[in-house]
Design a protein around this motif. Structure first.
Motif, PDB file in Angstrom:
ATOM      1  N   PHE A 226       0.829  -1.207   0.000  1.00  0.00           N
ATOM      2  CA  PHE A 226       0.000   0.000   0.000  1.00  0.00           C
ATOM      3  C   PHE A 226       0.866   1.262   0.000  1.00  0.00           C
ATOM      4  N   VAL A 227       2.020   1.184   0.682  1.00  0.00           N
ATOM      5  CA  VAL A 227       2.974   2.303   0.657  1.00  0.00           C
ATOM      6  C   VAL A 227       3.503   2.489  -0.762  1.00  0.00           C
ATOM      7  N   SER A 228       3.830   1.379  -1.426  1.00  0.00           N
ATOM      8  CA  SER A 228       4.331   1.439  -2.805  1.00  0.00           C
ATOM      9  C   SER A 228       3.274   1.996  -3.757  1.00  0.00           C
ATOM     10  N   LEU A 229       2.037   1.511  -3.613  1.00  0.00           N
ATOM     11  CA  LEU A 229       0.955   2.002  -4.474  1.00  0.00           C
ATOM     12  C   LEU A 229       0.728   3.489  -4.252  1.00  0.00           C
ATOM     13  N   ARG A 230       0.830   3.922  -3.011  1.00  0.00           N
ATOM     14  CA  ARG A 230       0.679   5.355  -2.696  1.00  0.00           C
ATOM     15  C   ARG A 230       1.730   6.179  -3.436  1.00  0.00           C
ATOM     16  N   GLY A 231       2.972   5.696  -3.432  1.00  0.00           N
ATOM     17  CA  GLY A 231       4.039   6.407  -4.129  1.00  0.00           C
ATOM     18  C   GLY A 231       3.830   6.427  -5.633  1.00  0.00           C
ATOM     19  N   ILE A 232       3.350   5.308  -6.196  1.00  0.00           N
ATOM     20  CA  ILE A 232       3.110   5.228  -7.639  1.00  0.00           C
ATOM     21  C   ILE A 232       1.964   6.154  -8.046  1.00  0.00           C
ATOM     22  N   LEU A 233       0.876   6.147  -7.262  1.00  0.00           N
ATOM     23  CA  LEU A 233      -0.260   7.024  -7.569  1.00  0.00           C
ATOM     24  C   LEU A 233       0.159   8.487  -7.539  1.00  0.00           C
ATOM     25  N   SER A 234       1.003   8.825  -6.579  1.00  0.00           N
ATOM     26  CA  SER A 234       1.508  10.195  -6.493  1.00  0.00           C
ATOM     27  C   SER A 234       2.362  10.528  -7.719  1.00  0.00           C
ATOM     28  N   LYS A 235       3.189   9.553  -8.153  1.00  0.00           N
ATOM     29  CA  LYS A 235       4.089   9.768  -9.278  1.00  0.00           C
ATOM     30  C   LYS A 235       3.322  10.001 -10.585  1.00  0.00           C
ATOM     31  N   ILE A 236       2.174   9.325 -10.753  1.00  0.00           N
ATOM     32  CA  ILE A 236       1.426   9.450 -12.009  1.00  0.00           C
ATOM     33  C   ILE A 236       0.336  10.526 -11.919  1.00  0.00           C
ATOM     34  N   GLY A 237       0.380  11.330 -10.872  1.00  0.00           N
ATOM     35  CA  GLY A 237      -0.507  12.484 -10.784  1.00  0.00           C
ATOM     36  C   GLY A 237      -1.901  12.204 -10.278  1.00  0.00           C
ATOM     37  N   LEU A 238      -2.081  11.107  -9.532  1.00  0.00           N
ATOM     38  CA  LEU A 238      -3.407  10.768  -9.009  1.00  0.00           C
ATOM     39  C   LEU A 238      -3.492  10.990  -7.496  1.00  0.00           C
ATOM     40  N   LYS A 239      -2.729  11.950  -7.030  1.00  0.00           N
ATOM     41  CA  LYS A 239      -2.689  12.204  -5.595  1.00  0.00           C
ATOM     42  C   LYS A 239      -4.015  12.740  -5.063  1.00  0.00           C
ATOM     43  N   SER A 240      -4.814  13.335  -5.921  1.00  0.00           N
ATOM     44  CA  SER A 240      -6.101  13.881  -5.487  1.00  0.00           C
ATOM     45  C   SER A 240      -7.266  12.938  -5.776  1.00  0.00           C
ATOM     46  N   SER A 241      -6.963  11.734  -6.256  1.00  0.00           N
ATOM     47  CA  SER A 241      -8.023  10.790  -6.609  1.00  0.00           C
ATOM     48  C   SER A 241      -8.579  10.083  -5.370  1.00  0.00           C
ATOM     49  N   ASN A 242      -9.782   9.525  -5.525  1.00  0.00           N
ATOM     50  CA  ASN A 242     -10.390   8.755  -4.437  1.00  0.00           C
ATOM     51  C   ASN A 242      -9.590   7.495  -4.138  1.00  0.00           C
ATOM     52  N   LEU A 243      -8.997   6.908  -5.187  1.00  0.00           N
ATOM     53  CA  LEU A 243      -8.178   5.707  -4.999  1.00  0.00           C
ATOM     54  C   LEU A 243      -7.009   5.998  -4.066  1.00  0.00           C
ATOM     55  N   TYR A 244      -6.397   7.162  -4.238  1.00  0.00           N
ATOM     56  CA  TYR A 244      -5.270   7.553  -3.391  1.00  0.00           C
ATOM     57  C   TYR A 244      -5.707   7.654  -1.928  1.00  0.00           C
TER      58      TYR A 244
END
Length: 329
Positions: A226-244
């Motif tokens: 989950f930590v890794s997915l959080r970093g990947i989502l941030s990297k691809i610009g989805l930091k403001s998404s519900n998934l994040y």
């Protein structure tokens, strides 16, 4: 001093290395299969010999390193990977970073499988003495991950520095491996300490204790995907998404259960097994064991506090945006 042309050439060389993903996938699968086959003749409670352990370590080093290169290949040299990069406007350094995080998540899943096997086998028998060979086996295999990850983090850092230099945003520095070790001494030291300390405790310094306890230590890695997915989502610009947000909340819950609440829970199991009350059981632990628990627990509490702080800020921003959008409409 290298010119921009030379630096661009060096980046292109990194691209050219990434065209062998099919043979690399074969190597990744082969090393994993060979690792499993090398344990096929063992009984559940057998110990891992040094020769067998060293073979597992070598398999692990090849597995994690080639897996990292394979992921880079799939992103940089396939049409679907190129589409992914263009969609999210990723640099080569970003690709390296994403690959590093995926390998980290896979290693964490292996740890969880090891931990579940240890707990399922040992915690329903004599929890103080029963062990399963997978605990020592993965200690050897997984120890290679910490060496690989130091090198992988260096590759990510080096590529980002190269690209910043080409763009005129930084001077050429920190690209040499020894330079990286000096400038990132804390994280490198953390990897060496955790890898060496965990390996030695599980293989040689456990004092005859069973794997019920060490299985829970392996399960501490359950929050890492989950930590890794959080970093990947941030990297691809989805930091403001519900998934994040959802991933962050799940990460927080799993982190608390597996890295904070786990310690008092395991001590409770120990107190039951030695027929002592909770605090008497703590007092009965060897000094080295109590020091080890503190070394592991205190950083987890600190990181959990930082995660709670970060999660609260994300939720506040979400609530503020919703209120703002309602007011506008």
């Amino acid at each position: 001093m290298k010119s921009k042309v030379q630096l661009i050439s060096q980046i292109k060389k990194e691209h050219k290395k990434t065209h062998m993903h099919i043979p690399m996938i074969f190597i990744v699968v082969s090393t994993l299969v060979l690792s499993v086959l090398s344990l096929a003749d063992l009984e559940w409670e057998d110990k891992i010999s040094i020769n067998r352990g060293f073979s597992l370590f070598c398999y692990g080093l090849v597995f994690f390193t080639v897996l990292y290169h394979t992921l880079n290949n799939l992103l940089l040299r396939t049409s679907s990977g190129q589409r992914f990069i263009k969609t999210y406007k990723l640099s080569v350094g970003d690709v390296y970073d994403i690959s590093n995080k995926i390998v980290s998540a896979i290693q964490a899943l292996f740890c969880c499988l090891t931990g579940l096997t240890c707990c399922t086998y040992s915690c329903f028998r004599n929890i103080l003495r029963t062990s399963h060979y997978i605990s020592e086996a993965y200690a050897w295999f997984g120890a290679a991950y910490f060496l690989y990850d130091i090198w992988s983090m260096y590759k990510v850092h080096s590529m980002k520095i190269l690209q910043a230099t080409v763009n005129g945003d930084a001077k050429k520095s920190g690209v040499k491996f020894l330079n990286y070790l000096k400038t990132h001494a804390v994280i490198v030291g953390h990897h060496i300490f955790i890898g060496a300390f965990g390996f030695l405790v599980i293989t040689y310094l456990r004092g005859g204790l069973g794997d019920c306890f060490f299985g829970f230590v392996y399960l501490m890695e359950a929050s890492t995907p989950f930590v890794s997915l959080r970093g990947i989502l941030s990297k691809i610009g989805l930091k403001s998404s519900n998934l994040y947000v959802v991933n962050g909340l799940v990460m927080l819950a799993v982190f608390f259960i597996c890295r904070v609440a786990m310690f008092p829970g395991v001590i409770y199991l120990y107190s039951q097994s030695v027929d002592l009350d909770y605090f008497s059981a703590i007092e009965s632990l060897p000094r080295g064991c109590k020091i080890s628990i503190l070394i592991l627990l205190l950083p987890q509490i600190y990181w959990f506090f930082l995660m709670v702080k970060g999660a609260s800020q994300v939720l506040k921003r979400k609530v503020t945006k919703k209120k703002t959008s309602k007011n506008v409409h």
